[in-house]
Every structure is written in C-alpha cells, then in structure tokens.
Design a protein around this motif. Structure first.
Motif, PDB file in Angstrom:
ATOM      1  N   ALA A  81      35.441  35.003  47.632  1.00 15.52           N
ATOM      2  CA  ALA A  81      36.137  34.287  46.566  1.00 15.52           C
ATOM      3  C   ALA A  81      35.766  34.764  45.162  1.00 15.52           C
ATOM      4  O   ALA A  81      36.633  34.791  44.283  1.00 15.52           O
ATOM      5  CB  ALA A  81      35.886  32.785  46.695  1.00 15.52           C
ATOM      6  N   PRO A  82      34.517  35.171  44.884  1.00 14.93           N
ATOM      7  CA  PRO A  82      34.214  35.636  43.523  1.00 14.93           C
ATOM      8  C   PRO A  82      34.802  36.992  43.165  1.00 14.93           C
ATOM      9  O   PRO A  82      34.708  37.413  42.000  1.00 14.93           O
ATOM     10  CB  PRO A  82      32.674  35.700  43.511  1.00 14.93           C
ATOM     11  CG  PRO A  82      32.227  34.811  44.623  1.00 14.93           C
ATOM     12  CD  PRO A  82      33.291  34.958  45.673  1.00 14.93           C
ATOM     13  N   ASN A  83      35.390  37.712  44.122  1.00 13.98           N
ATOM     14  CA  ASN A  83      35.947  39.036  43.815  1.00 13.98           C
ATOM     15  C   ASN A  83      36.985  38.949  42.695  1.00 13.98           C
ATOM     16  O   ASN A  83      37.891  38.119  42.739  1.00 13.98           O
ATOM     17  CB  ASN A  83      36.616  39.645  45.046  1.00 13.98           C
ATOM     18  CG  ASN A  83      35.624  40.234  46.019  1.00 13.98           C
ATOM     19  OD1 ASN A  83      34.419  40.119  45.840  1.00 13.98           O
ATOM     20  ND2 ASN A  83      36.126  40.870  47.061  1.00 13.98           N
ATOM     21  N   ALA A 118      45.865  38.129  37.683  1.00 11.16           N
ATOM     22  CA  ALA A 118      45.875  37.055  36.686  1.00 11.16           C
ATOM     23  C   ALA A 118      47.048  36.112  36.907  1.00 11.16           C
ATOM     24  O   ALA A 118      46.914  34.888  36.784  1.00 11.16           O
ATOM     25  CB  ALA A 118      45.916  37.657  35.282  1.00 11.16           C
ATOM     26  N   ALA A 119      48.207  36.681  37.244  1.00 13.44           N
ATOM     27  CA  ALA A 119      49.384  35.843  37.504  1.00 13.44           C
ATOM     28  C   ALA A 119      49.183  34.968  38.740  1.00 13.44           C
ATOM     29  O   ALA A 119      49.569  33.796  38.760  1.00 13.44           O
ATOM     30  CB  ALA A 119      50.624  36.723  37.669  1.00 13.44           C
ATOM     31  N   LEU A 120      48.560  35.527  39.774  1.00 12.26           N
ATOM     32  CA  LEU A 120      48.326  34.754  40.999  1.00 12.26           C
ATOM     33  C   LEU A 120      47.296  33.650  40.762  1.00 12.26           C
ATOM     34  O   LEU A 120      47.446  32.538  41.284  1.00 12.26           O
ATOM     35  CB  LEU A 120      47.843  35.686  42.112  1.00 12.26           C
ATOM     36  CG  LEU A 120      48.864  36.682  42.653  1.00 12.26           C
ATOM     37  CD1 LEU A 120      48.212  37.615  43.661  1.00 12.26           C
ATOM     38  CD2 LEU A 120      50.044  35.958  43.297  1.00 12.26           C
ATOM     39  N   ARG A 129      45.856  29.135  46.711  1.00 14.60           N
ATOM     40  CA  ARG A 129      44.522  29.733  46.676  1.00 14.60           C
ATOM     41  C   ARG A 129      44.693  31.246  46.769  1.00 14.60           C
ATOM     42  O   ARG A 129      45.561  31.728  47.506  1.00 14.60           O
ATOM     43  CB  ARG A 129      43.653  29.216  47.827  1.00 14.60           C
ATOM     44  CG  ARG A 129      43.391  27.724  47.777  1.00 14.60           C
ATOM     45  CD  ARG A 129      42.476  27.375  46.599  1.00 14.60           C
ATOM     46  NE  ARG A 129      42.242  25.937  46.517  1.00 14.60           N
ATOM     47  CZ  ARG A 129      42.920  25.125  45.716  1.00 14.60           C
ATOM     48  NH1 ARG A 129      43.908  25.612  44.958  1.00 14.60           N
ATOM     49  NH2 ARG A 129      42.655  23.842  45.677  1.00 14.60           N
ATOM     50  N   THR A 130      43.882  31.982  46.034  1.00 23.63           N
ATOM     51  CA  THR A 130      44.000  33.434  46.007  1.00 23.63           C
ATOM     52  C   THR A 130      42.669  34.108  46.308  1.00 23.63           C
ATOM     53  O   THR A 130      41.599  33.552  46.038  1.00 23.63           O
ATOM     54  CB  THR A 130      44.496  33.927  44.629  1.00 23.63           C
ATOM     55  OG1 THR A 130      43.571  33.483  43.614  1.00 23.63           O
ATOM     56  CG2 THR A 130      45.864  33.387  44.320  1.00 23.63           C
ATOM     57  N   LEU A 145      45.569  38.326  48.311  1.00 22.73           N
ATOM     58  CA  LEU A 145      46.003  37.412  49.367  1.00 22.73           C
ATOM     59  C   LEU A 145      46.302  36.074  48.719  1.00 22.73           C
ATOM     60  O   LEU A 145      45.461  35.527  47.993  1.00 22.73           O
ATOM     61  CB  LEU A 145      44.915  37.254  50.425  1.00 22.73           C
ATOM     62  CG  LEU A 145      45.291  36.429  51.660  1.00 22.73           C
ATOM     63  CD1 LEU A 145      46.219  37.226  52.574  1.00 22.73           C
ATOM     64  CD2 LEU A 145      44.040  36.017  52.444  1.00 22.73           C
ATOM     65  N   LEU A 146      47.495  35.561  48.946  1.00 17.98           N
ATOM     66  CA  LEU A 146      47.901  34.269  48.397  1.00 17.98           C
ATOM     67  C   LEU A 146      48.157  33.300  49.540  1.00 17.98           C
ATOM     68  O   LEU A 146      48.891  33.621  50.484  1.00 17.98           O
ATOM     69  CB  LEU A 146      49.174  34.423  47.556  1.00 17.98           C
ATOM     70  CG  LEU A 146      49.754  33.131  46.968  1.00 17.98           C
ATOM     71  CD1 LEU A 146      48.831  32.580  45.885  1.00 17.98           C
ATOM     72  CD2 LEU A 146      51.153  33.371  46.411  1.00 17.98           C
TER      73      LEU A 146
END
Length: 261
Positions: A81-83, A118-120, A129-130, A145-146
């Motif tokens: 998640a921090p990526n 940034a858009a996601l 969640r992305t 990944l969305l």
C-alpha cells in the motif's frame, strides 16, 4: 528504546513492534489512536509524537472486520500500500540513470504513471482503493490496481502528449513510433490478477494527454480511456459491496499474494 516502528499508509499511521505485529494505529482524519496493546500506551505515544498535529483521543479499536485484521497482521515489508505511483521506475532510475544528454523513455513512462496514479488516488473518496507498482514473479509489475464498487481493474499508463494514439488488437502506437504490445500485456496482467485475487479483473489502457485516439478491431475486453475519464471507473455499481472492496484490497496489498503466481 521501545522498538516500535511507524508505518504510513494513506490516512493512517500504523505502529508495529520489531516483529511486524500491530500495536496501534493513528487515524489522522479522526485524530484517534486505537490501541491494540493497552500496556504500551506510553511507547505508542512516544513513537507517534513526531507525527501528531493536534489533540488526540485514545482507546481500544472498534471491533475489526476481516480486512482490518489482515491489514494489522501484515508485515510492513510485505505491505504494497505505501508504494508510490511509478515506484519501480523511480528505483530503477535511481540505480541506473541514463547517460546525460540522452533521452530516457522511462521518464515519460514515469510521468504517465504519476499522472494516472494521482488521478486514481483521488477516487478513494468515492469508495475505491488503489495500489501502485504491484510486483509480479519474473520481474513484471502491474502499474496500477483499482478496486471499487464497479469492480477490479488493472491499469497501464501510456504517455502520449500531443500525439495521436492508435490501438489495434494487441498493439498500441503513439504518433509515428513503432507499435508496442501494451494492450496484450495488460490483458495478460489482468488474467494473472484475477487468478491471484479470485475475482474478475478488467484491463484498462490509460492515455495521458493524447491529441486523438482511434481503436480498431476487437479490443478483447480492453477499455481505452484518457486520464480525464478515470472518474468514470468510480461510478456507483453493484459489482462489489464496500466490505468486498476492503477484503480484496487487504488481499491485494500483501506481496505474498502475488508471489504465488
């Protein structure tokens, strides 16, 4: 020394012990510190002190659901998640920069992934969640990944500023440059993601600032969007409930999920 480690993750700071186990978390939005180990209250506050920006409340956490439990027990080194968007490219450019005065195509790819990422990330307000730069066995990666109410999507970014883009079957071409098999790779990555997550996954090719777009032939389930059209992926749908979104995100953010492919 308390031996506690603070790990940031979009809106929260998780406090973990030396073995990676969860001790507490700080929700920046609510200003609440949820303690999992009550006797370590002082150590937790000492670890969080540099990050606290106002008054906080302390107490036991709300009853966690399955997704929350999975997140709390996830070792920090396995948490994707921090990526950042373009994380893998940033590392590659730092380790192996191109010679000066020579154009590096990776930088255009990085700009595209940062714009799409940034858009996601802005879609999280709509219940999505992305994840970014998800590593795959063999050196591959899923750029984005969305996971949201409308389903799960693998997204690739293509830098096209000022150029027309032609998508035909398994290939995509920007301007007069040779066509590349990005659509084919995205379809393959979507199939691998579907296997890893045991859920349907759709491939999406996102074009960053193209002068025009043409799609010929059968897209084979591939969606072709401009980055300005990404909010359409967050429209309310009946594919996934909020609990399903959180459960799939908890599974997807675990590096070990992808290592088994």
């Amino acid at each position: 020394m308390s031996g506690l480690r603070v790990v940031p993750s979009r809106g929260r700071l998780y406090v973990c012990d030396a073995g990676g186990g969860g001790v507490a978390w700080y929700d920046r939005g609510s200003g609440r510190v949820s303690l999992l180990v009550q006797e370590r209250e002082r150590d937790v506050l000492d670890a969080l002190k540099p990050f606290l920006t106002g008054p906080v409340t302390l107490g036991p956490p709300p009853v966690p659901d399955a997704a929350e439990l999975a997140r709390l027990t996830l070792p920090p080194d396995d948490d994707l998640a921090p990526n950042r968007p373009g994380e893998a490219l940033l590392i590659a450019l730092d380790r192996d920069p191109a010679p000066r005065l020579r154009a590096d195509p990776r930088r255009h790819t990085l700009l595209a992934e940062q714009a799409v990422g940034a858009a996601l990330d802005r879609l999280e307000e709509a219940g999505c969640r992305t994840l970014h730069s998800v590593p795959l066995p063999g050196g591959g990666r899923v750029p984005h990944l969305l996971i949201g109410p409308a389903g799960v999507f693998v997204l690739g970014a293509l830098y096209a500023r000022g150029h027309r883009v032609r998508v035909s079957g398994p290939l995509a071409a920007v301007g007069r440059r040779p066509a590349e098999p990005l659509p084919r790779r995205l379809r393959a990555d979507a199939e691998r993601a579907a296997y890893a997550l045991t859920a349907g996954v759709g491939p999406v090719l996102v074009l960053v600032d193209p002068a025009g777009v043409s799609v010929a032939g059968d897209p084979g389930g591939l969606r072709v969007l401009r980055e300005t059209e990404l909010p359409g992926l967050a429209r309310p749908g009946t594919v996934l409930r909020p609990a399903d979104v959180e459960a799939l995100h908890a599974r997807a953010r675990d590096r070990r999920t992808w290592a088994r492919l």
